[in-house]
Design a protein around this motif. Sequence first.
Motif, PDB file in Angstrom:
ATOM      1  N   LEU A   5       0.838  -1.188   0.000  1.00 17.16           N
ATOM      2  CA  LEU A   5       0.000   0.000   0.000  1.00 17.16           C
ATOM      3  C   LEU A   5       0.881   1.249   0.000  1.00 17.16           C
ATOM      4  O   LEU A   5       0.493   2.287  -0.494  1.00 17.16           O
ATOM      5  N   GLY A   6       2.084   1.117   0.572  1.00 16.88           N
ATOM      6  CA  GLY A   6       3.015   2.230   0.567  1.00 16.88           C
ATOM      7  C   GLY A   6       2.875   3.152   1.762  1.00 16.88           C
ATOM      8  O   GLY A   6       3.598   4.119   1.875  1.00 16.88           O
ATOM      9  N   LEU A   7       1.956   2.859   2.665  1.00 15.80           N
ATOM     10  CA  LEU A   7       1.768   3.691   3.844  1.00 15.80           C
ATOM     11  C   LEU A   7       1.713   2.813   5.085  1.00 15.80           C
ATOM     12  O   LEU A   7       1.081   1.771   5.072  1.00 15.80           O
ATOM     13  N   ALA A   8       2.386   3.236   6.123  1.00 13.90           N
ATOM     14  CA  ALA A   8       2.249   2.537   7.399  1.00 13.90           C
ATOM     15  C   ALA A   8       0.851   2.810   7.925  1.00 13.90           C
ATOM     16  O   ALA A   8       0.255   3.848   7.608  1.00 13.90           O
ATOM     17  N   PRO A   9       0.266   1.915   8.731  1.00 14.47           N
ATOM     18  CA  PRO A   9      -1.099   2.116   9.216  1.00 14.47           C
ATOM     19  C   PRO A   9      -1.310   3.477   9.876  1.00 14.47           C
ATOM     20  O   PRO A   9      -2.302   4.134   9.627  1.00 14.47           O
ATOM     21  N   ALA A  10      -0.373   3.927  10.683  1.00 15.88           N
ATOM     22  CA  ALA A  10      -0.545   5.216  11.357  1.00 15.88           C
ATOM     23  C   ALA A  10      -0.548   6.365  10.356  1.00 15.88           C
ATOM     24  O   ALA A  10      -1.332   7.292  10.455  1.00 15.88           O
ATOM     25  N   ALA A  11       0.349   6.269   9.344  1.00 15.07           N
ATOM     26  CA  ALA A  11       0.427   7.337   8.340  1.00 15.07           C
ATOM     27  C   ALA A  11      -0.841   7.395   7.505  1.00 15.07           C
ATOM     28  O   ALA A  11      -1.232   8.441   7.027  1.00 15.07           O
ATOM     29  N   ALA A  12      -1.480   6.267   7.337  1.00 11.38           N
ATOM     30  CA  ALA A  12      -2.686   6.217   6.524  1.00 11.38           C
ATOM     31  C   ALA A  12      -3.919   6.636   7.317  1.00 11.38           C
ATOM     32  O   ALA A  12      -5.008   6.669   6.779  1.00 11.38           O
ATOM     33  N   GLY A  13      -3.761   6.948   8.608  1.00 14.01           N
ATOM     34  CA  GLY A  13      -4.901   7.347   9.424  1.00 14.01           C
ATOM     35  C   GLY A  13      -5.711   6.151   9.896  1.00 14.01           C
ATOM     36  O   GLY A  13      -6.892   6.268  10.153  1.00 14.01           O
ATOM     37  N   GLY A  14      -5.086   4.996   9.986  1.00 14.52           N
ATOM     38  CA  GLY A  14      -5.800   3.781  10.360  1.00 14.52           C
ATOM     39  C   GLY A  14      -6.341   3.092   9.127  1.00 14.52           C
ATOM     40  O   GLY A  14      -6.149   3.534   8.001  1.00 14.52           O
ATOM     41  N   SER A 129       1.899  -4.218   8.592  1.00 13.85           N
ATOM     42  CA  SER A 129       2.864  -3.125   8.411  1.00 13.85           C
ATOM     43  C   SER A 129       3.422  -3.065   6.987  1.00 13.85           C
ATOM     44  O   SER A 129       3.854  -2.010   6.542  1.00 13.85           O
ATOM     45  N   ASP A 130       3.378  -4.184   6.246  1.00 17.42           N
ATOM     46  CA  ASP A 130       3.874  -4.188   4.868  1.00 17.42           C
ATOM     47  C   ASP A 130       2.809  -3.757   3.862  1.00 17.42           C
ATOM     48  O   ASP A 130       3.033  -3.775   2.654  1.00 17.42           O
ATOM     49  N   GLY A 131       1.613  -3.375   4.337  1.00 17.44           N
ATOM     50  CA  GLY A 131       0.559  -2.899   3.451  1.00 17.44           C
ATOM     51  C   GLY A 131      -0.414  -3.969   3.009  1.00 17.44           C
ATOM     52  O   GLY A 131      -1.401  -3.660   2.349  1.00 17.44           O
ATOM     53  N   THR A 132      -0.162  -5.231   3.344  1.00 18.92           N
ATOM     54  CA  THR A 132      -1.136  -6.270   3.032  1.00 18.92           C
ATOM     55  C   THR A 132      -2.229  -6.274   4.101  1.00 18.92           C
ATOM     56  O   THR A 132      -2.063  -5.721   5.187  1.00 18.92           O
ATOM     57  N   VAL A 133      -3.361  -6.885   3.768  1.00 20.62           N
ATOM     58  CA  VAL A 133      -4.429  -7.089   4.748  1.00 20.62           C
ATOM     59  C   VAL A 133      -4.627  -8.592   4.887  1.00 20.62           C
ATOM     60  O   VAL A 133      -4.809  -9.300   3.891  1.00 20.62           O
ATOM     61  N   LEU A 134      -4.553  -9.067   6.120  1.00 19.59           N
ATOM     62  CA  LEU A 134      -4.758 -10.482   6.407  1.00 19.59           C
ATOM     63  C   LEU A 134      -6.148 -10.652   7.008  1.00 19.59           C
ATOM     64  O   LEU A 134      -6.481 -10.015   8.004  1.00 19.59           O
ATOM     65  N   ASN A 135      -6.960 -11.498   6.358  1.00 26.17           N
ATOM     66  CA  ASN A 135      -8.313 -11.784   6.842  1.00 26.17           C
ATOM     67  C   ASN A 135      -8.354 -13.232   7.299  1.00 26.17           C
ATOM     68  O   ASN A 135      -8.088 -14.141   6.513  1.00 26.17           O
ATOM     69  N   LYS A 136      -8.680 -13.439   8.559  1.00 24.23           N
ATOM     70  CA  LYS A 136      -8.886 -14.783   9.099  1.00 24.23           C
ATOM     71  C   LYS A 136     -10.334 -14.860   9.550  1.00 24.23           C
ATOM     72  O   LYS A 136     -10.847 -13.918  10.143  1.00 24.23           O
ATOM     73  N   ALA A 137     -10.981 -15.981   9.232  1.00 18.65           N
ATOM     74  CA  ALA A 137     -12.379 -16.140   9.625  1.00 18.65           C
ATOM     75  C   ALA A 137     -12.614 -17.528  10.203  1.00 18.65           C
ATOM     76  O   ALA A 137     -12.149 -18.527   9.660  1.00 18.65           O
ATOM     77  N   LEU A 138     -13.347 -17.545  11.296  1.00 17.90           N
ATOM     78  CA  LEU A 138     -13.855 -18.783  11.867  1.00 17.90           C
ATOM     79  C   LEU A 138     -15.244 -18.989  11.279  1.00 17.90           C
ATOM     80  O   LEU A 138     -16.043 -18.050  11.225  1.00 17.90           O
ATOM     81  N   VAL A 139     -15.522 -20.204  10.826  1.00 17.28           N
ATOM     82  CA  VAL A 139     -16.822 -20.527  10.243  1.00 17.28           C
ATOM     83  C   VAL A 139     -17.516 -21.492  11.196  1.00 17.28           C
ATOM     84  O   VAL A 139     -16.928 -22.496  11.613  1.00 17.28           O
TER      85      VAL A 139
END
Length: 156
Positions: A5-14, A129-139
């Motif tokens: 994404l190129g932005l750290a979470p804090a820099a992106a405003g969450g 922190s690397d800009g990816t989003v990890l989604n884990k789900a319990l079914v």
Amino acid sequence: MTLSLGLAPAAAGGFSLERYFAGRTVAVGSFSAINGVKREFTVDLRGKWNGKTLTLVEDFVYDNGERDRKTWRFEKIGKNRYRGTREDVIGETLVTISGDTARFNYLVDLDARGKGNRVRFYDTMKLQSDGTVLNKALVTKFGFPVALTRVEFQRR
């Protein structure tokens, strides 16, 4: 393949759904059930934000060659809150975001013929922190755990 994404979470405003998913996103994932069924898949996502609603078209390709398309519509209803619907979701989901983490749950009928194979997904999406989003789900089914999903999203 690592895209950022190129932005750290804090820099992106969450984390926000519209900031992350507007435009093109790709994902790889898996679904593992307690009965031994395991499916791996890739997803090509296209998101459009109109200032109030994020429309997110997901094109799935499963490891057996099967293809599927799902479309989420997330309406922003407040700061860090969204109401979501999808064609196979029964009712709607409420997404809440705290910092870099989104949580939501929803009821799905997994049987496309409407035979009533209803399960509930409990999703946790976390901006890394690397800009990816990890989604884990319990079914769950009838309140009992029956499967786990893991999906990693990357901005294109």
